[in-house]
Scaffold this motif. Structure first.
Motif, PDB file in Angstrom:
ATOM      1  N   ALA A   1      26.113 -43.357 -30.154  1.00 27.20           N
ATOM      2  CA  ALA A   1      27.223 -42.724 -29.664  1.00 27.20           C
ATOM      3  C   ALA A   1      27.092 -42.955 -27.936  1.00 27.20           C
ATOM      4  O   ALA A   1      25.870 -43.153 -27.716  1.00 27.20           O
ATOM      5  CB  ALA A   1      27.039 -41.194 -29.894  1.00 27.20           C
ATOM      6  N   GLU A   2      28.094 -42.857 -27.552  1.00 27.65           N
ATOM      7  CA  GLU A   2      28.013 -43.052 -25.829  1.00 27.65           C
ATOM      8  C   GLU A   2      27.079 -42.110 -25.298  1.00 27.65           C
ATOM      9  O   GLU A   2      26.287 -42.094 -24.393  1.00 27.65           O
ATOM     10  CB  GLU A   2      29.383 -42.819 -25.444  1.00 27.65           C
ATOM     11  N   PHE A   3      26.972 -40.734 -25.647  1.00 28.33           N
ATOM     12  CA  PHE A   3      26.527 -40.006 -25.100  1.00 28.33           C
ATOM     13  C   PHE A   3      25.706 -38.894 -26.236  1.00 28.33           C
ATOM     14  O   PHE A   3      26.242 -38.751 -27.492  1.00 28.33           O
ATOM     15  CB  PHE A   3      27.255 -38.662 -24.227  1.00 28.33           C
ATOM     16  N   ASN A   4      24.306 -38.599 -26.006  1.00 26.57           N
ATOM     17  CA  ASN A   4      23.666 -37.753 -27.180  1.00 26.57           C
ATOM     18  C   ASN A   4      22.896 -36.689 -26.633  1.00 26.57           C
ATOM     19  O   ASN A   4      22.359 -36.946 -25.578  1.00 26.57           O
ATOM     20  CB  ASN A   4      22.815 -38.740 -28.158  1.00 26.57           C
ATOM     21  N   THR A   5      22.801 -35.598 -27.284  1.00 25.20           N
ATOM     22  CA  THR A   5      22.044 -34.541 -26.648  1.00 25.20           C
ATOM     23  C   THR A   5      21.378 -33.755 -28.014  1.00 25.20           C
ATOM     24  O   THR A   5      21.878 -33.568 -28.963  1.00 25.20           O
ATOM     25  CB  THR A   5      23.003 -33.567 -25.888  1.00 25.20           C
ATOM     26  N   VAL A   6      20.185 -33.116 -27.597  1.00 23.14           N
ATOM     27  CA  VAL A   6      19.480 -32.124 -28.501  1.00 23.14           C
ATOM     28  C   VAL A   6      20.037 -31.121 -28.133  1.00 23.14           C
ATOM     29  O   VAL A   6      19.852 -30.580 -27.067  1.00 23.14           O
ATOM     30  CB  VAL A   6      17.987 -32.395 -28.433  1.00 23.14           C
ATOM     31  N   GLY A   7      20.748 -30.127 -29.200  1.00 24.33           N
ATOM     32  CA  GLY A   7      21.150 -28.612 -28.974  1.00 24.33           C
ATOM     33  C   GLY A   7      21.403 -28.209 -30.094  1.00 24.33           C
ATOM     34  O   GLY A   7      21.751 -28.711 -31.090  1.00 24.33           O
ATOM     35  N   ASP A   8      21.466 -26.863 -29.807  1.00 22.45           N
ATOM     36  CA  ASP A   8      22.027 -25.801 -31.076  1.00 22.45           C
ATOM     37  C   ASP A   8      23.212 -25.496 -30.678  1.00 22.45           C
ATOM     38  O   ASP A   8      23.509 -24.673 -29.824  1.00 22.45           O
ATOM     39  CB  ASP A   8      21.024 -24.676 -31.248  1.00 22.45           C
ATOM     40  N   VAL A   9      24.236 -25.730 -31.653  1.00 20.41           N
ATOM     41  CA  VAL A   9      25.590 -25.328 -30.999  1.00 20.41           C
ATOM     42  C   VAL A   9      25.994 -23.794 -31.324  1.00 20.41           C
ATOM     43  O   VAL A   9      27.049 -23.575 -30.881  1.00 20.41           O
ATOM     44  CB  VAL A   9      26.648 -26.338 -31.855  1.00 20.41           C
ATOM     45  N   THR A  10      25.091 -23.334 -31.895  1.00 20.78           N
ATOM     46  CA  THR A  10      25.236 -21.840 -32.043  1.00 20.78           C
ATOM     47  C   THR A  10      24.575 -21.195 -30.752  1.00 20.78           C
ATOM     48  O   THR A  10      24.568 -19.819 -30.448  1.00 20.78           O
ATOM     49  CB  THR A  10      24.604 -21.103 -33.210  1.00 20.78           C
ATOM     50  N   ASP A  11      24.146 -21.818 -29.833  1.00 23.59           N
ATOM     51  CA  ASP A  11      23.623 -21.358 -28.369  1.00 23.59           C
ATOM     52  C   ASP A  11      24.223 -21.627 -27.338  1.00 23.59           C
ATOM     53  O   ASP A  11      24.377 -22.900 -27.170  1.00 23.59           O
ATOM     54  CB  ASP A  11      22.103 -21.738 -28.330  1.00 23.59           C
ATOM     55  N   ALA A  12      24.811 -20.689 -26.771  1.00 22.85           N
ATOM     56  CA  ALA A  12      25.869 -20.825 -25.599  1.00 22.85           C
ATOM     57  C   ALA A  12      25.121 -21.625 -24.587  1.00 22.85           C
ATOM     58  O   ALA A  12      25.810 -22.357 -23.891  1.00 22.85           O
ATOM     59  CB  ALA A  12      26.514 -19.747 -25.284  1.00 22.85           C
ATOM     60  N   VAL A  13      23.888 -21.359 -24.115  1.00 25.63           N
ATOM     61  CA  VAL A  13      22.957 -22.024 -23.238  1.00 25.63           C
ATOM     62  C   VAL A  13      22.999 -23.493 -23.574  1.00 25.63           C
ATOM     63  O   VAL A  13      23.259 -24.417 -22.369  1.00 25.63           O
ATOM     64  CB  VAL A  13      21.921 -21.478 -22.977  1.00 25.63           C
ATOM     65  N   ASP A  14      22.688 -23.814 -24.730  1.00 27.47           N
ATOM     66  CA  ASP A  14      22.543 -25.234 -25.039  1.00 27.47           C
ATOM     67  C   ASP A  14      23.939 -26.242 -24.874  1.00 27.47           C
ATOM     68  O   ASP A  14      24.092 -26.959 -24.287  1.00 27.47           O
ATOM     69  CB  ASP A  14      22.280 -25.523 -26.401  1.00 27.47           C
ATOM     70  N   ILE A  15      24.972 -25.296 -25.318  1.00 30.62           N
ATOM     71  CA  ILE A  15      26.360 -25.888 -25.024  1.00 30.62           C
ATOM     72  C   ILE A  15      26.638 -25.967 -23.366  1.00 30.62           C
ATOM     73  O   ILE A  15      27.333 -27.367 -23.219  1.00 30.62           O
ATOM     74  CB  ILE A  15      27.371 -25.032 -25.763  1.00 30.62           C
ATOM     75  N   LYS A  16      26.588 -25.076 -22.711  1.00 31.00           N
ATOM     76  CA  LYS A  16      26.955 -25.270 -21.424  1.00 31.00           C
ATOM     77  C   LYS A  16      25.849 -26.414 -20.708  1.00 31.00           C
ATOM     78  O   LYS A  16      26.321 -26.998 -19.744  1.00 31.00           O
ATOM     79  CB  LYS A  16      26.724 -23.852 -20.625  1.00 31.00           C
ATOM     80  N   ARG A  17      24.602 -26.570 -21.305  1.00 27.21           N
ATOM     81  CA  ARG A  17      23.867 -27.500 -20.753  1.00 27.21           C
ATOM     82  C   ARG A  17      24.146 -29.002 -21.087  1.00 27.21           C
ATOM     83  O   ARG A  17      24.030 -29.849 -20.098  1.00 27.21           O
ATOM     84  CB  ARG A  17      22.370 -27.298 -21.165  1.00 27.21           C
ATOM     85  N   ALA A  18      24.836 -28.972 -22.189  1.00 27.17           N
ATOM     86  CA  ALA A  18      25.205 -30.448 -22.703  1.00 27.17           C
ATOM     87  C   ALA A  18      26.301 -31.091 -21.961  1.00 27.17           C
ATOM     88  O   ALA A  18      26.128 -32.402 -21.513  1.00 27.17           O
ATOM     89  CB  ALA A  18      25.655 -30.191 -23.996  1.00 27.17           C
ATOM     90  N   ARG A  19      27.453 -30.306 -21.529  1.00 24.21           N
ATOM     91  CA  ARG A  19      28.306 -30.937 -20.699  1.00 24.21           C
ATOM     92  C   ARG A  19      28.938 -32.207 -21.064  1.00 24.21           C
ATOM     93  O   ARG A  19      28.881 -33.275 -20.660  1.00 24.21           O
ATOM     94  CB  ARG A  19      28.031 -31.022 -19.211  1.00 24.21           C
ATOM     95  N   LEU A  20      29.191 -32.085 -22.172  1.00 19.17           N
ATOM     96  CA  LEU A  20      29.819 -33.207 -23.038  1.00 19.17           C
ATOM     97  C   LEU A  20      30.858 -33.901 -22.321  1.00 19.17           C
ATOM     98  O   LEU A  20      32.031 -33.188 -22.122  1.00 19.17           O
ATOM     99  CB  LEU A  20      30.043 -32.935 -24.468  1.00 19.17           C
ATOM    100  N   PHE A  21      30.806 -35.387 -22.065  1.00 14.37           N
ATOM    101  CA  PHE A  21      31.768 -36.128 -21.349  1.00 14.37           C
ATOM    102  C   PHE A  21      32.206 -35.635 -20.227  1.00 14.37           C
ATOM    103  O   PHE A  21      32.941 -35.480 -19.386  1.00 14.37           O
ATOM    104  CB  PHE A  21      33.210 -36.121 -22.151  1.00 14.37           C
TER     105      PHE A  21
END
Length: 82
Positions: free
Chosen positions: A62-82
């Protein structure tokens, strides 16, 4: 003949200007079906981001990959996908 799952029958809202159908986030992208989905979407010309709790996702094509838990709001905000 219409299908049983047409948007009209499902009463889905329009996509709107904020959704880009060319950008896709695959959750569980590290292995199995998620990994296969990433490859198929890339083959179809989509821009793909992969998210998984498994660090193997970092090897995804994939163009962008991240390790994170999608049930954790902090992880989702940290990812900044696209």
């Amino acid at each position: 003949m219409t299908t049983a799952y047409s948007p009209e029958k499902m009463n889905l809202p329009p996509l709107g200007p904020f959704i880009d159908p060319q950008k896709v986030v695959v959750i569980g992208a590290a292995t199995g079906m998620g990994s296969a989905t990433v490859r198929k979407l890339l083959e179809s010309g989509r821009r793909v981001a992969g998210v998984d709790i498994n660090k193997v996702v970092l090897d995804s094509p994939a163009e962008f990959n991240t390790v994170g838990d999608v049930t954790d709001a902090v992880d989702i905000k940290r990812a900044r996908l696209f």
